[in-house]
Design a protein around this motif. Structure first.
Motif, PDB file in Angstrom:
ATOM      1  N   LEU A 202       8.859  28.711 -19.050  1.00  0.00           N
ATOM      2  CA  LEU A 202       7.922  28.035 -19.955  1.00  0.00           C
ATOM      3  C   LEU A 202       7.686  26.596 -19.497  1.00  0.00           C
ATOM      4  CD1 LEU A 202       6.579  29.107 -22.513  1.00  0.00           C
ATOM      5  CD2 LEU A 202       8.263  27.878 -23.844  1.00  0.00           C
ATOM      6  N   PHE A 203       8.774  25.929 -19.105  1.00  0.00           N
ATOM      7  CA  PHE A 203       8.660  24.546 -18.626  1.00  0.00           C
ATOM      8  C   PHE A 203       7.801  24.488 -17.358  1.00  0.00           C
ATOM      9  CE2 PHE A 203      10.463  20.933 -16.136  1.00  0.00           C
ATOM     10  CZ  PHE A 203       9.959  19.937 -16.938  1.00  0.00           C
ATOM     11  N   ALA A 204       7.968  25.496 -16.495  1.00  0.00           N
ATOM     12  CA  ALA A 204       7.159  25.533 -15.268  1.00  0.00           C
ATOM     13  C   ALA A 204       5.677  25.609 -15.615  1.00  0.00           C
ATOM     14  CB  ALA A 204       7.573  26.718 -14.404  1.00  0.00           C
ATOM     15  N   LEU A 205       5.334  26.443 -16.597  1.00  0.00           N
ATOM     16  CA  LEU A 205       3.930  26.571 -16.989  1.00  0.00           C
ATOM     17  C   LEU A 205       3.426  25.263 -17.587  1.00  0.00           C
ATOM     18  CD1 LEU A 205       3.916  30.161 -18.467  1.00  0.00           C
ATOM     19  CD2 LEU A 205       3.011  29.387 -16.287  1.00  0.00           C
ATOM     20  N   TYR A 206       4.295  24.593 -18.364  1.00  0.00           N
ATOM     21  CA  TYR A 206       3.917  23.292 -18.929  1.00  0.00           C
ATOM     22  C   TYR A 206       3.629  22.303 -17.818  1.00  0.00           C
ATOM     23  CZ  TYR A 206       4.636  18.682 -20.952  1.00  0.00           C
ATOM     24  OH  TYR A 206       4.495  17.369 -21.298  1.00  0.00           O
ATOM     25  N   VAL A 207       4.525  22.238 -16.822  1.00  0.00           N
ATOM     26  CA  VAL A 207       4.343  21.300 -15.706  1.00  0.00           C
ATOM     27  C   VAL A 207       3.061  21.628 -14.956  1.00  0.00           C
ATOM     28  CG1 VAL A 207       5.304  20.625 -13.470  1.00  0.00           C
ATOM     29  CG2 VAL A 207       6.781  20.754 -15.447  1.00  0.00           C
ATOM     30  N   LEU A 208       2.748  22.928 -14.840  1.00  0.00           N
ATOM     31  CA  LEU A 208       1.541  23.338 -14.106  1.00  0.00           C
ATOM     32  C   LEU A 208       0.280  22.873 -14.831  1.00  0.00           C
ATOM     33  CD1 LEU A 208       0.310  24.987 -11.774  1.00  0.00           C
ATOM     34  CD2 LEU A 208       0.382  26.967 -13.251  1.00  0.00           C
ATOM     35  N   PHE A 209       0.185  23.178 -16.124  1.00  0.00           N
ATOM     36  CA  PHE A 209      -1.073  22.935 -16.823  1.00  0.00           C
ATOM     37  C   PHE A 209      -1.166  21.543 -17.428  1.00  0.00           C
ATOM     38  CE2 PHE A 209      -0.830  27.608 -16.823  1.00  0.00           C
ATOM     39  CZ  PHE A 209      -1.961  27.812 -16.063  1.00  0.00           C
ATOM     40  N   HIS A 210      -0.045  20.820 -17.450  1.00  0.00           N
ATOM     41  CA  HIS A 210      -0.080  19.461 -17.958  1.00  0.00           C
ATOM     42  C   HIS A 210      -0.163  18.454 -16.814  1.00  0.00           C
ATOM     43  CE1 HIS A 210       1.292  15.986 -20.454  1.00  0.00           C
ATOM     44  NE2 HIS A 210       0.531  16.598 -21.318  1.00  0.00           N
ATOM     45  N   ASP A 212      -2.485  17.366 -15.078  1.00  0.00           N
ATOM     46  CA  ASP A 212      -3.611  16.421 -15.105  1.00  0.00           C
ATOM     47  C   ASP A 212      -3.264  15.176 -15.902  1.00  0.00           C
ATOM     48  OD1 ASP A 212      -4.622  18.670 -14.085  1.00  0.00           O
ATOM     49  OD2 ASP A 212      -6.296  18.883 -15.478  1.00  0.00           O
ATOM     50  N   TYR A 213      -2.418  15.352 -16.915  1.00  0.00           N
ATOM     51  CA  TYR A 213      -2.186  14.268 -17.870  1.00  0.00           C
ATOM     52  C   TYR A 213      -0.865  13.562 -17.658  1.00  0.00           C
ATOM     53  CZ  TYR A 213      -6.118  16.520 -20.003  1.00  0.00           C
ATOM     54  OH  TYR A 213      -7.349  17.051 -20.197  1.00  0.00           O
ATOM     55  N   GLY A 214       0.113  14.271 -17.153  1.00  0.00           N
ATOM     56  CA  GLY A 214       1.413  13.659 -16.930  1.00  0.00           C
ATOM     57  C   GLY A 214       1.899  14.031 -15.546  1.00  0.00           C
ATOM     58  N   PRO A 215       3.121  13.625 -15.195  1.00  0.00           N
ATOM     59  CA  PRO A 215       3.655  14.019 -13.898  1.00  0.00           C
ATOM     60  C   PRO A 215       3.782  15.536 -13.810  1.00  0.00           C
ATOM     61  CG  PRO A 215       5.321  12.906 -15.202  1.00  0.00           C
ATOM     62  CD  PRO A 215       4.043  12.782 -15.938  1.00  0.00           C
ATOM     63  N   GLY A 216       3.419  16.072 -12.690  1.00  0.00           N
ATOM     64  CA  GLY A 216       3.529  17.513 -12.503  1.00  0.00           C
ATOM     65  C   GLY A 216       2.358  18.045 -11.728  1.00  0.00           C
ATOM     66  N   GLY A 217       2.325  19.351 -11.556  1.00  0.00           N
ATOM     67  CA  GLY A 217       1.273  19.987 -10.785  1.00  0.00           C
ATOM     68  C   GLY A 217       1.781  21.275 -10.177  1.00  0.00           C
ATOM     69  N   GLY A 218       0.962  21.845  -9.316  1.00  0.00           N
ATOM     70  CA  GLY A 218       1.263  23.166  -8.767  1.00  0.00           C
ATOM     71  C   GLY A 218       2.541  23.215  -7.958  1.00  0.00           C
ATOM     72  N   PHE A 219       2.789  22.203  -7.108  1.00  0.00           N
ATOM     73  CA  PHE A 219       3.975  22.240  -6.246  1.00  0.00           C
ATOM     74  C   PHE A 219       5.256  22.270  -7.076  1.00  0.00           C
ATOM     75  CE2 PHE A 219       0.926  20.426  -3.184  1.00  0.00           C
ATOM     76  CZ  PHE A 219       1.134  21.294  -2.133  1.00  0.00           C
ATOM     77  N   ALA A 221       5.596  22.926 -10.299  1.00  0.00           N
ATOM     78  CA  ALA A 221       5.664  24.084 -11.182  1.00  0.00           C
ATOM     79  C   ALA A 221       6.121  25.324 -10.426  1.00  0.00           C
ATOM     80  CB  ALA A 221       4.308  24.329 -11.824  1.00  0.00           C
ATOM     81  N   GLY A 222       5.571  25.517  -9.217  1.00  0.00           N
ATOM     82  CA  GLY A 222       5.953  26.683  -8.427  1.00  0.00           C
ATOM     83  C   GLY A 222       7.441  26.696  -8.148  1.00  0.00           C
ATOM     84  N   VAL A 223       7.970  25.505  -7.784  1.00  0.00           N
ATOM     85  CA  VAL A 223       9.392  25.442  -7.464  1.00  0.00           C
ATOM     86  C   VAL A 223      10.236  25.700  -8.710  1.00  0.00           C
ATOM     87  CG1 VAL A 223      11.218  23.957  -6.621  1.00  0.00           C
ATOM     88  CG2 VAL A 223       9.004  23.898  -5.545  1.00  0.00           C
ATOM     89  N   ILE A 224       9.834  25.113  -9.849  1.00  0.00           N
ATOM     90  CA  ILE A 224      10.622  25.301 -11.077  1.00  0.00           C
ATOM     91  C   ILE A 224      10.593  26.771 -11.491  1.00  0.00           C
ATOM     92  CG2 ILE A 224      10.769  24.687 -13.521  1.00  0.00           C
ATOM     93  CD1 ILE A 224       9.620  21.934 -12.720  1.00  0.00           C
ATOM     94  N   PHE A 225       9.425  27.397 -11.353  1.00  0.00           N
ATOM     95  CA  PHE A 225       9.290  28.822 -11.679  1.00  0.00           C
ATOM     96  C   PHE A 225      10.263  29.648 -10.838  1.00  0.00           C
ATOM     97  CE2 PHE A 225       7.022  32.851 -12.169  1.00  0.00           C
ATOM     98  CZ  PHE A 225       6.646  32.771 -13.501  1.00  0.00           C
ATOM     99  N   ALA A 226      10.281  29.349  -9.523  1.00  0.00           N
ATOM    100  CA  ALA A 226      11.181  30.082  -8.631  1.00  0.00           C
ATOM    101  C   ALA A 226      12.638  29.814  -8.993  1.00  0.00           C
ATOM    102  CB  ALA A 226      10.915  29.690  -7.187  1.00  0.00           C
ATOM    103  N   THR A 227      12.946  28.575  -9.416  1.00  0.00           N
ATOM    104  CA  THR A 227      14.332  28.240  -9.773  1.00  0.00           C
ATOM    105  C   THR A 227      14.827  29.112 -10.911  1.00  0.00           C
ATOM    106  OG1 THR A 227      13.581  25.997  -9.373  1.00  0.00           O
ATOM    107  CG2 THR A 227      15.832  26.257 -10.080  1.00  0.00           C
ATOM    108  N   GLY A 228      13.936  29.429 -11.864  1.00  0.00           N
ATOM    109  CA  GLY A 228      14.329  30.305 -12.963  1.00  0.00           C
ATOM    110  C   GLY A 228      14.837  31.638 -12.449  1.00  0.00           C
ATOM    111  N   PHE A 229      14.092  32.226 -11.513  1.00  0.00           N
ATOM    112  CA  PHE A 229      14.508  33.527 -10.968  1.00  0.00           C
ATOM    113  C   PHE A 229      15.760  33.392 -10.120  1.00  0.00           C
ATOM    114  CE2 PHE A 229      10.155  34.524 -12.084  1.00  0.00           C
ATOM    115  CZ  PHE A 229      10.331  35.750 -12.703  1.00  0.00           C
TER     116      PHE A 229
END
Lengths: 320, 118
Positions: A202-210, A212-219, A221-229
């Protein structure tokens, strides 16, 4: 205060660096490298680079450490003493370091607003972003829009690295669930991992879609998503993780992400703009920018997450 | 305070760089060499981010009431460089794993000895 933190963190980094040179146990060196990355991530926060700090914490302190530990598990843990005397390398390093320090004397002072690096492009990006792109995070606007070509190249590099690791290590499907013998007994770890797994995604998706407005982005988010698995695979074994997300699916997703990115660029051409021009994607240029940035960040996130998992699976499926 | 600090960040960065460089050229263990390269890479990141800092500035996220922002361009360059550094580290470590499997050792000196015997 800020300067004090800066001085202390850099001092700690230096101590960690020297400890890494001295240590013989590679397991300890891998953990020290993780600390080194975490310290530099903290330093990036002090230096106002919040996006970079997020990336360094997830990649440097997280995934790199796991890969190093996996490699140490496959090789020997103790480092042998070198056969040659360290005098020549020491001399080379000292001379190079002295030359570089002499070179810094011409550099503008730390934090100087009049330094040449802050003129021209950077000030233009800061000035034009609110009107042209309409996203508050300038790092995202430069990364995804102004320098979108570069980022497409970076994503392709990530894809190539995944293909390279796949070519070198291959992938072995194992019937047996690869897992350390002690992990099964760690009930607390397993319960916490199960609780954290959905939260991390969920946090990865937040970082991905937020992004534009705060720190974060695709790179990131992708890493955090992979960390979950990866956390799931560490706690419950590789076999179980593979049942959640299959290897063939990962290989397809790694390519899909790059293709989404390129498709957004080509869509711009088809709509009468230039390659990776987002303004034409919607009636209003600023809405088009939003849409374009969202889509390419999604592509980046998918590729990065898939490649990270391909690399992790490759290393771990090598363990006997 | 800034005058006093002057080039402090850059000097520490160079010491870190040389630490990584020393590991790469002086240590025979291949895993350690990759880690040395990783330290070198991270020190370059710190060099770039130190240059982006503006005294009294804040993170480059546009907000009402703020006027001084640190330079976003090096941030972008380094953000992607970190991801690429992971790609190179992963490839390097994968090579080490294959060398270990082929030679039974990840020590450079031993590998040279084995190569000379053939």
């Amino acid at each position: 205060m800020e300067h004090l933190i800066d001085i202390v963190l850099l001092g700690l980094l230096m101590i960690t660096g020297f400890a890494i040179v001295r240590m013989k146990s590679l397991l300890a060196v891998a953990m020290l490298t993780s600390i080194y990355s975490l310290l530099s991530a903290s330093l990036f926060v002090v230096l106002d680079a919040v996006d970079v700090a997020l990336t360094e914490a997830a990649i440097g302190a997280g995934i790199s450490t796991i890969l190093m530990l996996a490699t140490v598990a496959l090789t020997r843990d103790e480092e042998k003493a070198p056969r040659h005397t360290p005098l020549l390398p020491l001399a080379v390093v000292t001379v190079t370091g002295a030359a570089l320090i002499y070179g810094t004397l011409d550099m503008p002072h730390y934090g100087d607003p009049a330094a040449p690096v802050h003129q021209h492009a950077a000030s233009a990006y800061l000035h034009d972003t609110p009107g042209e792109i309409g996203v508050p995070n300038v790092v995202t606007s430069v990364l995804a829009s102004y320098r979108g070509y570069d980022t497409l190249g970076e994503v392709t590099v990530i894809f190539t690295a995944g293909a390279g690791v796949l070519a070198l290590l291959g992938y072995r499907t194992r019937r047996r669930n690869i897992q350390g013998p002690g992990i099964r007994k760690l009930v607390v770890l397993r319960v916490i991992a199960k609780l954290f797994f959905p939260l991390i995604l969920l946090f990865a998706l937040y970082v991905l879609f937020h992004g534009d407005y705060g720190p974060g982005g695709g790179f990131q988010a992708g890493v955090i998503f992979a960390t979950g698995f990866i956390l799931y695979a560490l706690a419950f074994g590789l076999g179980n993780a593979q049942r959640v997300i299959h290897h063939p699916l990962l290989r397809i997703m790694a390519a899909v992400g790059v293709l989404i990115y390129a498709a957004v660029g080509i869509e711009g051409i088809l709509l009468g703009g230039k390659f990776l021009e987002y303004g034409v994607l919607a009636d209003d240029p600023v809405t088009g920018q939003h849409l374009g940035i969202m889509l390419i960040e999604l592509g980046v996130g998918i590729t990065v997450a898939a490649v990270m998992l391909i690399i992790y699976y490759g290393f771990v499926s090598r363990q006997d | 305070m800034t005058e006093l600090l002057g080039h402090y960040n850059y000097w520490i960065v160079i010491i870190l760089m040389m630490t990584g460089f020393y590991i790469v050229i002086a240590r025979p263990n291949l895993v350690k060499k990759v880690i040395g390269l990783f330290i070198f890479q991270t020190s370059v990141f710190i060099l770039f981010i130190s240059m982006a800092k503006i005294e009294g500035g804040t993170a480059p996220i546009i907000e009402e009431g703020l006027s001084v922002y640190s330079n976003p361009l090096p941030h972008v360059l380094i953000l992607t460089a970190i991801v690429v550094s992971l790609a190179t580290t992963a490839l390097g470590l994968a090579l080490v794993v294959r060398i270990q499997e082929a030679y039974g050792t990840s020590n450079e000196d031993d590998i040279h000895v084995q190569d000379e015997e053939d």
